[in-house]
Scaffold this active site. Structure first.
Site, PDB file in Angstrom:
ATOM      1  N   GLN A 100       0.865  -1.184   0.000  1.00  0.00           N
ATOM      2  CA  GLN A 100       0.000   0.000   0.000  1.00  0.00           C
ATOM      3  C   GLN A 100       0.900   1.232   0.000  1.00  0.00           C
ATOM      4  O   GLN A 100       1.870   1.303   0.763  1.00  0.00           O
ATOM      5  CB  GLN A 100      -0.899   0.006   1.252  1.00  0.00           C
ATOM      6  CG  GLN A 100      -1.880   1.175   1.257  1.00  0.00           C
ATOM      7  CD  GLN A 100      -2.811   1.170   2.476  1.00  0.00           C
ATOM      8  OE1 GLN A 100      -2.606   0.403   3.422  1.00  0.00           O
ATOM      9  NE2 GLN A 100      -3.809   2.028   2.458  1.00  0.00           N
ATOM     10  N   HIS A 106      -8.658   2.411  -0.631  1.00  0.00           N
ATOM     11  CA  HIS A 106      -8.982   2.516  -2.063  1.00  0.00           C
ATOM     12  C   HIS A 106      -9.006   1.126  -2.674  1.00  0.00           C
ATOM     13  O   HIS A 106      -8.282   0.227  -2.235  1.00  0.00           O
ATOM     14  CB  HIS A 106      -8.002   3.423  -2.806  1.00  0.00           C
ATOM     15  CG  HIS A 106      -6.573   3.040  -2.640  1.00  0.00           C
ATOM     16  ND1 HIS A 106      -5.829   3.397  -1.533  1.00  0.00           N
ATOM     17  CD2 HIS A 106      -5.734   2.322  -3.437  1.00  0.00           C
ATOM     18  CE1 HIS A 106      -4.612   2.929  -1.651  1.00  0.00           C
ATOM     19  NE2 HIS A 106      -4.513   2.253  -2.800  1.00  0.00           N
ATOM     20  N   HIS A 108      -8.578  -0.893  -6.293  1.00  0.00           N
ATOM     21  CA  HIS A 108      -8.118  -0.849  -7.685  1.00  0.00           C
ATOM     22  C   HIS A 108      -9.067  -1.678  -8.547  1.00  0.00           C
ATOM     23  O   HIS A 108      -9.397  -2.816  -8.196  1.00  0.00           O
ATOM     24  CB  HIS A 108      -6.727  -1.486  -7.822  1.00  0.00           C
ATOM     25  CG  HIS A 108      -5.633  -0.767  -7.101  1.00  0.00           C
ATOM     26  ND1 HIS A 108      -4.793   0.130  -7.719  1.00  0.00           N
ATOM     27  CD2 HIS A 108      -5.211  -0.819  -5.807  1.00  0.00           C
ATOM     28  CE1 HIS A 108      -3.909   0.589  -6.847  1.00  0.00           C
ATOM     29  NE2 HIS A 108      -4.144   0.023  -5.675  1.00  0.00           N
TER      30      HIS A 108
HETATM   31  P1  DGP Z   1      -1.566   1.434  -3.526  1.00  0.00           P
HETATM   32  O1  DGP Z   1      -0.142   1.296  -3.950  1.00  0.00           O
HETATM   33  O2  DGP Z   1      -2.380   0.150  -3.517  1.00  0.00           O
HETATM   34  O3  DGP Z   1      -1.675   2.195  -2.226  1.00  0.00           O
HETATM   35  O4  DGP Z   1      -2.257   2.327  -4.654  1.00  0.00           O
HETATM   36  C1  DGP Z   1      -2.166   3.725  -4.719  1.00  0.00           C
HETATM   37  C2  DGP Z   1      -2.376   4.110  -6.139  1.00  0.00           C
HETATM   38  O5  DGP Z   1      -2.683   5.495  -6.188  1.00  0.00           O
HETATM   39  C3  DGP Z   1      -1.159   3.907  -7.045  1.00  0.00           C
HETATM   40  O6  DGP Z   1      -1.488   2.960  -8.066  1.00  0.00           O
HETATM   41  C4  DGP Z   1      -0.867   5.268  -7.642  1.00  0.00           C
HETATM   42  C5  DGP Z   1      -2.123   6.045  -7.367  1.00  0.00           C
HETATM   43  N1  DGP Z   1      -1.907   7.463  -7.091  1.00  0.00           N
HETATM   44  C6  DGP Z   1      -1.032   7.985  -6.203  1.00  0.00           C
HETATM   45  N2  DGP Z   1      -1.131   9.333  -6.190  1.00  0.00           N
HETATM   46  C7  DGP Z   1      -2.111   9.645  -7.083  1.00  0.00           C
HETATM   47  C8  DGP Z   1      -2.676  10.892  -7.497  1.00  0.00           C
HETATM   48  O7  DGP Z   1      -2.320  11.977  -7.065  1.00  0.00           O
HETATM   49  N3  DGP Z   1      -3.642  10.817  -8.458  1.00  0.00           N
HETATM   50  C9  DGP Z   1      -4.083   9.613  -8.977  1.00  0.00           C
HETATM   51  N4  DGP Z   1      -5.046   9.677  -9.912  1.00  0.00           N
HETATM   52  N5  DGP Z   1      -3.577   8.426  -8.590  1.00  0.00           N
HETATM   53  C10 DGP Z   1      -2.602   8.455  -7.652  1.00  0.00           C
END
Ligand code: DGP
Length: 144
Positions: A100, A106, A108
């Site tokens: 994470q 969140h 996916h």
């Molecule tokens: P996890 O690694 O499971 O915590 O997923 C977090 C996800 O969030 C990762 O795939 C990248 C995405 N992410 C991080 N920062 C941002 C952001 O500012 N905007 C968007 N759209 N996605 C983001």
């Protein structure tokens, strides 16, 4: 309704649903927001978040977990209609050991193709912004 008592000033995802950081929105209602992942590991990779700040599934009240996963089903249906992938993974990480990286619950929604070679742990690599924006519009149009 957004849980104003449980928001975090410094959380990236709280900032996104408050409109303080832009995103490619796919769907929003009073309780959840769905938007495109900026580091997509597949074409059409989307995220669904609750409008309630808590770090992970362990710390989130069941009511909000339910709302978030119901939203993930809705977005999975829209992704399916839009991209007709071979499959869709619903992935949700809890804690650093589970990779994470953003500490606001969140889910996916990840379209899959046969033999795409995706594995459970992936590197965060920025996607093409134009492609992400175009897919956001297409998926948003298919949210029922
Ligand atoms: P996890 O690694 O499971 O915590 O997923 C977090 C996800 O969030 C990762 O795939 C990248 C995405 N992410 C991080 N920062 C941002 C952001 O500012 N905007 C968007 N759209 N996605 C983001």
């Amino acid at each position: 309704m957004a849980d104003e008592a449980h928001l975090d000033e410094d959380c990236i995802f709280c900032k996104i649903f408050r409109g303080e950081i832009p995103c490619f929105k796919v769907f929003e209602d009073d309780d959840i927001l769905a938007f495109m992942d900026v580091n997509p590991i597949a074409e059409g990779h989307a995220l669904v978040i609750p409008k309630h700040h808590s770090k992970n599934i362990l710390e989130t009240p069941s009511e909000w977990v339910g709302k978030t996963f119901a939203g993930a089903k809705r977005i999975a249906e829209a992704v399916h209609k839009t991209l007709k992938p071979d499959g869709i993974n619903i992935v949700q990480a809890n804690g650093p050991g589970a990779k994470q990286s953003v500490f606001h619950l969140h889910v996916h929604v990840i379209p899959r193709t046969m033999d795409d070679g995706l594995t459970m742990n992936w590197e965060l690599v920025p996607g093409d912004i134009d492609d992400i924006g175009m897919l956001a519009e297409k998926i948003a149009a298919n949210v029922a």
